[in-house]
Motif scaffolding. Structure first.
Motif, PDB file in Angstrom:
ATOM      1  N   LEU A 104      12.737   8.514   6.965  1.00 37.96           N
ATOM      2  CA  LEU A 104      11.308   8.312   6.720  1.00 37.96           C
ATOM      3  C   LEU A 104      10.541   8.309   8.040  1.00 37.96           C
ATOM      4  N   PRO A 105       9.303   8.809   8.037  1.00 40.11           N
ATOM      5  CA  PRO A 105       8.498   8.799   9.264  1.00 40.11           C
ATOM      6  C   PRO A 105       8.149   7.373   9.702  1.00 40.11           C
ATOM      7  N   GLU A 106       7.868   7.206  10.981  1.00 40.23           N
ATOM      8  CA  GLU A 106       7.527   5.881  11.520  1.00 40.23           C
ATOM      9  C   GLU A 106       6.128   5.443  11.088  1.00 40.23           C
ATOM     10  N   TYR A 109       1.270   5.455   7.042  1.00 37.60           N
ATOM     11  CA  TYR A 109       0.558   6.324   6.106  1.00 37.60           C
ATOM     12  C   TYR A 109       1.398   7.549   5.759  1.00 37.60           C
ATOM     13  N   GLU A 110       2.048   8.141   6.775  1.00 38.41           N
ATOM     14  CA  GLU A 110       2.922   9.291   6.511  1.00 38.41           C
ATOM     15  C   GLU A 110       4.087   8.877   5.613  1.00 38.41           C
ATOM     16  N   ARG A 111       4.591   7.672   5.848  1.00 42.81           N
ATOM     17  CA  ARG A 111       5.693   7.154   5.031  1.00 42.81           C
ATOM     18  C   ARG A 111       5.246   6.973   3.592  1.00 42.81           C
ATOM     19  N   ALA A 112       4.026   6.478   3.401  1.00 45.91           N
ATOM     20  CA  ALA A 112       3.485   6.278   2.045  1.00 45.91           C
ATOM     21  C   ALA A 112       3.348   7.605   1.313  1.00 45.91           C
ATOM     22  N   PHE A 116       5.166   8.702  -2.108  1.00 48.27           N
ATOM     23  CA  PHE A 116       4.377   9.118  -3.274  1.00 48.27           C
ATOM     24  C   PHE A 116       4.939  10.401  -3.878  1.00 48.27           C
ATOM     25  N   TRP A 117       5.178  11.413  -3.033  1.00 44.29           N
ATOM     26  CA  TRP A 117       5.640  12.698  -3.567  1.00 44.29           C
ATOM     27  C   TRP A 117       7.101  12.657  -4.002  1.00 44.29           C
ATOM     28  N   ALA A 118       7.886  11.773  -3.398  1.00 48.68           N
ATOM     29  CA  ALA A 118       9.262  11.583  -3.871  1.00 48.68           C
ATOM     30  C   ALA A 118       9.253  10.989  -5.277  1.00 48.68           C
ATOM     31  N   ASN A 119       8.362  10.016  -5.496  1.00 50.00           N
ATOM     32  CA  ASN A 119       8.236   9.429  -6.838  1.00 50.00           C
ATOM     33  C   ASN A 119       7.685  10.431  -7.842  1.00 50.00           C
TER      34      ASN A 119
END
Length: 245
Positions: A104-106, A109-112, A116-119
């Motif tokens: 996951l990115p550090e 916001y990028e992590r969120a 979101f798209w994984a879900n």
């Protein structure tokens, strides 16, 4: 018996028990994209693990013991503790073995956005492919139309939220979303062969470009299930006839 023999044996037994607790064990089944995700993450992080192949028509007592709620794969057992659900396991792997490469990115916001798209992929994309497999005739035609609408939303969303492309497409290692999507989407040709053309590179060029790039990754190549075996599994599981040409 020498007085120190028993204590030495106990120490050795304790060490052996600790070593066993440090073992990483994955319960899975070869055709499952959800299980492929965990294999990819463990390999990417360089984590040795024992793989246990489960027969889902005759689940082992160990699987039911480790996942009594859902009784499904994948299940990761680490330090004697079981973790279920592929997205949860991926985050556990990334947090526990927090060395690079990071999944996951550090940036929060990028992590969120990745989450979101994984879900979305698991809650919308995957079920829509299942609907295609389990329907026939007009119902299947409708299911394919619905799937293509979901794919359009997904493709446009990925392009909008990640305009600079994923780190993987920019030469980096596979990331969280690459693993989530690639573990099953890289098999889209198997689905096309089993039911007819569902994913068309001409209609979804960005998605297919991403998927093809992931499939060419050596780690992905060695981890994906064999194409012909997967096609046969799909046809057998869903009673599919070869599509008319």
């Amino acid at each position: 018996m020498h007085p120190n023999t028993r204590s030495t044996t106990a120490i050795e037994g304790g060490r052996e028990s600790m070593e066993k607790q440090r073992e990483v064990k994955l319960f899975g089944t070869w055709s499952s994209g959800y299980c492929t995700r965990i294999k990819l993450a463990l390999k990417l992080k360089g984590i040795p693990y024992e793989y246990v192949e489960e027969d889902l028509s005759n689940k082992s007592d160990l699987l039911i013991h480790h996942n009594p709620v859902h009784k499904k794969v994948p299940v990761l057992v680490h330090n004697g503790k079981a973790i279920a659900e592929s997205l949860v396991i991926l985050e556990y792997i990334d947090e526990h073995w927090n060395h690079t490469p990071k999944l996951l990115p550090e940036d929060p916001y990028e992590r969120a956005k990745v989450r979101f798209w994984a879900n979305f992929y698991d809650q919308k994309f995957k079920p829509s492919t299942y609907n295609i497999m389990t329907s026939k005739g007009k119902e299947q035609e409708k299911a394919i139309e619905d799937f293509r609408e979901v794919l359009k939303v997904f493709e446009e969303g990925i392009e909008r939220d990640f305009p600079a492309k994923s780190p993987f497409l920019n030469g980096g290692p596979l990331g969280f979303l690459d693993i989530v999507v690639g573990s099953s989407a890289c098999n889209y040709k198997a689905m096309n062969e089993a039911v007819g053309v569902v994913v068309d590179p001409k209609k979804n060029p960005a998605f297919c470009y991403w998927v093809t790039a992931m499939k060419d990754c050596p780690l992905m190549k060695e981890t994906l299930p064999p194409h012909d075996r997967l096609v046969a599994k799909m046809r057998s599981k869903f009673s599919l006839q070869p599509p008319k040409t």
